[in-house]
Design a protein around this motif. Structure first.
Motif: not given
Length: 251
Positions: A73-81, A105-119
């Motif tokens: 629904t949105h990026i607030h922590y209680d919805h994506v934590g 875009d915010s998820l890619r920043d908050k969880y950058a390790y999930m979206f790296q080319d070499h995971k």
């Protein structure tokens, strides 16, 4: 279709840390509220809406072992934590996660390790799909996004068949009302009895549910300031009730 309320609480949960009010100390399990989330089982797809910090325990408690997609629904922590705890659901194929561009875009920043080319081995395998305001499908299930405003923040509600989920908002634009025509089950934001900047109060939520006209309305995202579940329920219309963790509703 079966809808399970996995969590019915606001961002602090209930009981709130350090609080000794009558709700936070209530022995009634209906007054124990994890962060807000629902599981929708359509008969062909199992779809999660929001993945907060209580996600792992919610999955264990509900016995859920499979998910076909996640709607945010949105990026607030209680919805994506709880995104990192998607790991067990990604072992055989990527988890489809549907979100607006600003959320993606915010998820890619908050969880950058999930979206790296070499995971790093074992991290969640996420297929992040950017959605807009038009409908889309998960498997054979149509999902209709509904624009809401969480104070000034644009957020999304969702309609799946005859069910709609609208959380974290104060404004439902009139232009979006047509998307809710004929809804049979509505689960909707109602934070507390008194007015709040970015959430509906109980009285405001009752007005909105009248506008929508669902056959049954259940309130969620409640704080301890809503009051005791058993007491508040007594004063609600017959087709309206407070939700509670583990509540199952069928359409």
């Amino acid at each position: 279709m079966k809808v399970t309320i996995l969590g019915s609480g606001t961002s602090t949960g209930v009981p709130e840390v350090g609080c000794r009010c009558e709700v936070c100390t209530s022995p009634d399990p209906h007054d124990k509220r994890l962060r807000a989330s629902v599981l929708v089982e359509t008969g062909t797809e199992d779809i999660l809406i929001d993945c907060g910090p209580d996600f792992r325990y919610q999955m264990i408690r509900s016995g859920t072992t499979h998910l076909d997609g996640l709607l945010l629904t949105h990026i607030h922590y209680d919805h994506v934590g709880g995104m990192d705890d998607l790991r067990p659901f990604c072992r055989h194929q990527a988890m489809q996660v549907f979100a607006e561009r600003r959320v993606s875009d915010s998820l890619r920043d908050k969880y950058a390790y999930m979206f790296q080319d070499h995971k790093y081995p074992g991290i969640p395998d996420i297929d992040l799909i950017t959605i807009h305001r038009h409908s889309f499908v998960i498997g054979s299930t149509e999902v209709i996004p509904i624009r809401l405003f969480h104070y000034k923040l644009p957020v999304l509600g969702y309609r799946i068949g005859d069910f709609a989920y609208l959380t974290d908002f104060t404004i439902l634009p009139e232009s979006e009302l047509y998307k809710l025509n004929g809804v049979k089950l509505l689960i909707m934001d109602a934070l507390r009895k008194t007015k709040h900047l970015s959430h509906l109060s109980l009285d405001e939520a009752l007005v909105i549910q009248d506008m929508i006209g669902a056959e049954r309305t259940v309130f969620t995202h409640m704080s301890h300031q809503m009051g005791l579940h058993a007491v508040v329920n007594e004063d609600l219309p017959p087709h309206v009730s407070l939700g509670f963790d583990g509540m199952q509703l069928e359409i």
